[in-house]
Design a protein around this motif. Structure first.
Motif, PDB file in Angstrom:
ATOM      1  N   UNK A  40       0.878  -1.178   0.000  1.00 18.59           N
ATOM      2  CA  UNK A  40       0.000   0.000   0.000  1.00 18.59           C
ATOM      3  C   UNK A  40       0.913   1.226   0.000  1.00 18.59           C
ATOM      4  N   UNK A  41       1.266   1.671  -1.181  1.00 20.33           N
ATOM      5  CA  UNK A  41       2.350   2.644  -1.320  1.00 20.33           C
ATOM      6  C   UNK A  41       1.882   4.074  -1.527  1.00 20.33           C
ATOM      7  N   UNK A  42       0.603   4.291  -1.773  1.00 18.26           N
ATOM      8  CA  UNK A  42       0.129   5.654  -2.013  1.00 18.26           C
ATOM      9  C   UNK A  42       0.013   6.427  -0.697  1.00 18.26           C
ATOM     10  N   UNK A  43       0.338   7.712  -0.704  1.00 20.97           N
ATOM     11  CA  UNK A  43       0.269   8.490   0.546  1.00 20.97           C
ATOM     12  C   UNK A  43      -1.107   8.472   1.193  1.00 20.97           C
ATOM     13  N   UNK A  44      -2.154   8.440   0.374  1.00 23.37           N
ATOM     14  CA  UNK A  44      -3.503   8.459   0.921  1.00 23.37           C
ATOM     15  C   UNK A  44      -3.809   7.190   1.723  1.00 23.37           C
ATOM     16  N   UNK A  45      -3.043   6.121   1.468  1.00 24.61           N
ATOM     17  CA  UNK A  45      -3.273   4.850   2.161  1.00 24.61           C
ATOM     18  C   UNK A  45      -2.500   4.746   3.479  1.00 24.61           C
ATOM     19  N   UNK A  46      -1.621   5.689   3.741  1.00 24.65           N
ATOM     20  CA  UNK A  46      -0.798   5.619   4.951  1.00 24.65           C
ATOM     21  C   UNK A  46      -1.618   5.616   6.242  1.00 24.65           C
TER      22      UNK A  46
END
Length: 206
Positions: free
Chosen positions: A170-176
């Motif tokens: 889960x590499x997208x910033x929104x998924x952090x």
């Protein structure tokens, strides 16, 4: 043991049945499957390095190369790890788990977890999500009939490290925020459920 072997072989063979029966060229399909199951042409490690022995090897290779170029203007590198060498290391790693098996469901689960972890640590071109093959049977050690404090602590340790290693998926910033909250919630729930009543609240005994 014979029944276990038959069930295992039957389960292994069943997914290949559609390719053997309903495809016009079964041989070509089997070649494709074998190439995907044993991706020797893709290199020792996956794009996202699984947290195993070969990740440490590759890190050591990069550090050695950097030191050689920066300080001595020479290219230093560790020897290449071949699929055959990986196979030998894997067989050596699996041997204790295979030899330790006894006719006991609890011992079998420990051996399955041990062999799964050995495969994750020593196999060729391992994906980071392959740790799930060890995490799932590890959970069975915590159910009634197999549960003990050592198994529960092992469950917490391996899940804490193994699930953290899946973060790059889960590499997208929104998924952090989602992955951090899910990870913290799951580990807190698992620790409280398994060890909350057995370990003092003021002391996290790992």
């Amino acid at each position: 043991f014979l029944r276990l072997a038959l069930v295992t072989l039957g389960t292994l063979a069943l997914p290949f049945a559609p390719f053997a029966v309903w495809t016009p060229n079964p041989k070509e399909q089997f070649v494709q499957i074998v190439q995907r199951l044993f991706p020797f042409g893709r290199g020792l490690v996956h794009g996202y390095w699984a947290g195993n022995v070969w990740a440490l090897w590759m890190l050591g290779d990069k550090v050695l190369g950097f030191v050689g170029r920066a300080w001595f203007a020479e290219h230093w590198a560790l020897p290449d790890v071949t699929p055959v060498f990986c196979a030998l290391c894997l067989l050596a790693g699996l041997a204790p788990g295979v030899c330790a098996y006894r006719a006991s469901s609890t011992t079998l689960l420990y051996c399955v977890v041990f062999c799964s972890l050995s495969t994750f640590m020593l196999a060729y071109h391992v994906h980071e999500k392959a740790i799930m093959t060890a995490l799932l049977p590890l959970g069975m050690l915590c159910v009634r009939g197999h549960a003990n404090v050592a198994a529960k602590r092992l469950f917490i340790r391996i899940h804490a490290i193994g699930l953290f290693g899946l973060f790059p998926l889960l590499f997208r910033p929104v998924e952090l925020p989602l992955k951090l909250f899910s990870y913290a919630a799951y580990m807190s729930f698992a620790y409280g459920l398994l060890l909350g009543g057995q370990v003092a609240m003021t002391r996290i005994d790992w």
